[in-house]
Scaffold this motif. Structure first.
Motif, PDB file in Angstrom:
ATOM      1  N   TRP A 156       0.828  -1.217   0.000  1.00 44.28           N
ATOM      2  CA  TRP A 156       0.000   0.000   0.000  1.00 44.28           C
ATOM      3  C   TRP A 156       0.854   1.255   0.000  1.00 44.28           C
ATOM      4  CZ3 TRP A 156      -5.149   0.049  -0.684  1.00 44.28           C
ATOM      5  CH2 TRP A 156      -5.834  -1.160  -0.519  1.00 44.28           C
ATOM      6  N   GLY A 193      -1.288   7.733  -3.136  1.00 44.85           N
ATOM      7  CA  GLY A 193      -1.096   8.346  -4.443  1.00 44.85           C
ATOM      8  C   GLY A 193      -0.966   9.855  -4.336  1.00 44.85           C
ATOM      9  N   LYS A 239      -5.204   9.435  -2.279  1.00 42.34           N
ATOM     10  CA  LYS A 239      -5.926   8.171  -2.145  1.00 42.34           C
ATOM     11  C   LYS A 239      -4.936   7.019  -2.043  1.00 42.34           C
ATOM     12  CE  LYS A 239     -10.009   9.692  -4.631  1.00 42.34           C
ATOM     13  NZ  LYS A 239     -10.905   9.458  -5.758  1.00 42.34           N
ATOM     14  N   ILE A 261      -3.416   3.384  -2.751  1.00 42.51           N
ATOM     15  CA  ILE A 261      -3.300   2.515  -3.919  1.00 42.51           C
ATOM     16  C   ILE A 261      -2.629   1.214  -3.478  1.00 42.51           C
ATOM     17  CG2 ILE A 261      -2.255   2.255  -6.204  1.00 42.51           C
ATOM     18  CD1 ILE A 261      -2.133   5.371  -6.253  1.00 42.51           C
ATOM     19  N   ARG A 313      -0.695  -2.269  -4.568  1.00 43.85           N
ATOM     20  CA  ARG A 313       0.050  -3.026  -5.587  1.00 43.85           C
ATOM     21  C   ARG A 313      -0.084  -4.484  -5.203  1.00 43.85           C
ATOM     22  NH1 ARG A 313       6.539  -3.531  -6.114  1.00 43.85           N
ATOM     23  NH2 ARG A 313       6.533  -5.136  -7.717  1.00 43.85           N
TER      24      ARG A 313
END
Length: 103
Positions: free
Chosen positions: A87, A90, A94, A96, A98
């Motif tokens: 984690w 961004g 927010k 994001i 992976r």
């Protein structure tokens, strides 16, 4: 919200039944993972998913940890899906994820 809480929500939103299988071992004073590699265990239909949750910057270290784990060949043979969730925040603020499939 912790990375584990983010993954819980993310996976539940996808229809997985999720259990946290990481726990605090008070005597050893450290966190213990399922098979020393996974934080979450998930089921959906006939699928089983084990997830290691971390920050985006630690994904490669967690992949190595899983690859070096002697239980992983048995989990693969049993048909488990094995993932790492990394984690990061961004540019828009927010979170994001992976997702890396290490099955």
């Amino acid at each position: 919200m912790t990375p584990t809480q983010r993954s819980l929500k993310y996976l539940r939103d996808q229809g997985w039944r999720v259990a946290v299988v990481e726990y605090w071992h008070a005597f050893a004073r450290k966190r213990m993972d399922l098979f020393h590699a996974f934080d979450l265990l998930c089921v959906r239909g006939n699928e089983t998913l084990a997830v290691q949750v971390t920050s985006a910057s630690n994904v490669s270290a967690r992949i190595r940890k899983i690859e070096d784990n002697d239980a992983v060949p048995d989990l693969r043979k049993a048909g488990w899906q094995l993932f790492v969730h990394g984690w990061r925040k961004g540019k828009d603020g927010k979170w994001i994820v992976r997702e890396v499939d290490v099955s």
